[in-house]
Design an enzyme around this catalytic site. Structure first.
Site, PDB file in Angstrom:
ATOM      1  N   ALA A 169       3.887 -19.393   3.223  1.00 56.42           N
ATOM      2  CA  ALA A 169       3.539 -20.960   3.981  1.00 56.42           C
ATOM      3  C   ALA A 169       2.281 -21.640   4.235  1.00 56.42           C
ATOM      4  O   ALA A 169       1.977 -22.352   4.055  1.00 56.42           O
ATOM      5  CB  ALA A 169       4.958 -21.307   4.217  1.00 56.42           C
ATOM      6  N   ASP A 170       2.124 -20.448   4.389  1.00 54.64           N
ATOM      7  CA  ASP A 170       0.808 -20.294   5.291  1.00 54.64           C
ATOM      8  C   ASP A 170      -0.523 -19.182   4.338  1.00 54.64           C
ATOM      9  O   ASP A 170      -1.464 -18.885   5.041  1.00 54.64           O
ATOM     10  CB  ASP A 170       0.549 -20.307   6.120  1.00 54.64           C
ATOM     11  CG  ASP A 170      -0.747 -21.066   6.965  1.00 54.64           C
ATOM     12  OD1 ASP A 170      -1.480 -21.691   6.716  1.00 54.64           O
ATOM     13  OD2 ASP A 170      -0.682 -20.921   8.723  1.00 54.64           O
ATOM     14  N   MET A 171      -1.242 -19.277   3.069  1.00 57.73           N
ATOM     15  CA  MET A 171      -1.825 -18.704   2.297  1.00 57.73           C
ATOM     16  C   MET A 171      -3.211 -18.868   2.760  1.00 57.73           C
ATOM     17  O   MET A 171      -3.818 -19.344   2.679  1.00 57.73           O
ATOM     18  CB  MET A 171      -1.475 -18.045   1.971  1.00 57.73           C
ATOM     19  CG  MET A 171      -2.624 -16.577   0.151  1.00 57.73           C
ATOM     20  SD  MET A 171      -2.077 -16.977  -1.219  1.00 57.73           S
ATOM     21  CE  MET A 171      -0.399 -16.652  -0.833  1.00 57.73           C
ATOM     22  N   ASN A 175      -3.834 -14.832   7.300  1.00 59.45           N
ATOM     23  CA  ASN A 175      -3.268 -14.303   6.946  1.00 59.45           C
ATOM     24  C   ASN A 175      -3.469 -13.045   5.019  1.00 59.45           C
ATOM     25  O   ASN A 175      -2.501 -12.486   5.267  1.00 59.45           O
ATOM     26  CB  ASN A 175      -1.317 -15.463   6.660  1.00 59.45           C
ATOM     27  CG  ASN A 175      -1.574 -15.660   7.701  1.00 59.45           C
ATOM     28  OD1 ASN A 175      -1.482 -15.149   8.629  1.00 59.45           O
ATOM     29  ND2 ASN A 175      -0.790 -16.765   7.518  1.00 59.45           N
TER      30      ASN A 175
END
Length: 243
Positions: A169-171, A175
């Protein structure tokens, strides 16, 4: 891996006995460990607070408290609407990581997760095994001058996740992390899922691109240029054609 669930006075803990054979609420606080230090600076995921390195070498852990981001996070810091233990963010992320790690994907192994219910709301925490030597992509491109082969390998690695249906969801450049062999890992699977192919694959690539462009705007000395992004895409699409 075999999961074990233990009820607590105000919620439940999910854990892998092969990694942590005894667990309690105390383990989800820094004071519950002999050694604990905050994850700081470039090593921290953007927008994430409450993350600690705990335990001692050779096996250390990462303890993360779930925090809301964005505008909502300014009003509601760390509580979520409770709709069942299996739908809590911590249990969902633990089980997703468990599946991915079992398939030898480069993600942290999940050790334990919990939720604490307070009426119709809950807070949550997760403990994962620390991967030694990894640094965020943002730090890697500050300290190294990656070549074309590196960027192509990153693209191929992202395709491997996408081919397996792994939605992150938050590449972003925090991360996405790089180990001492130059291999790509993904961290922080809050709101992650397994999905059939779809627009989300391009959306996650675009999110990473925007993240890299943003940090370049903050520090133009970082070793990332538009040609590097094209190399990453080349690696991604070459991997898709050979799959």
């Amino acid at each position: 891996m075999t999961e074990t669930v233990e009820k607590t006075a105000s919620g439940a803990i999910l854990y892998d006995k092969a990694i942590i054979n005894q667990i309690s609420d105390q383990r989800f606080a820094a004071e519950g460990w002999l050694h604990a230090e905050p994850v700081q600076g470039a090593l921290r995921s953007a927008g994430r607070g409450g993350t600690m390195f705990v335990g001692n070498v050779p096996r250390q852990f990462v303890l993360r408290h779930y925090m809301r981001g964005g505008l909502v996070g300014k009003l509601i810091k760390d509580t979520y609407l409770f709709s069942g233990a299996d739908k809590t963010r911590s249990f969902l992320e633990w089980r997703l990581l468990d599946k991915l790690a079992a398939n030898n994907m480069r993600v942290p192994r999940p050790a334990a997760a919990r939720y604490v219910q307070r009426g119709t709301f809950y807070t949550a925490d997760i403990i994962t095994v620390r991967v030694p030597g990894i640094v965020p992509l943002s730090k890697y491109i500050a300290d190294h001058r990656p070549d074309e082969a590196f960027w192509q390998a990153c693209g191929a690695a992202i395709y491997e996740f996408h081919e397996a249906g792994v939605y992150h969801a938050d590449m972003n450049a925090y991360n996405v992390q790089i180990d001492t062999d130059g291999l790509l890992w993904l961290l922080d699977f809050d709101k992650g899922a397994l999905r059939p192919p779809g627009h989300w694959q391009q959306e996650t690539l675009s999110r990473l691109h925007r993240s890299l462009q943003k940090i370049m705007g903050l520090d133009p000395r970082l070793n990332f240029r538009s040609a590097n992004w094209e190399q990453l895409l080349e690696g991604y699409f070459n991997a898709s054609r050979s799959a």
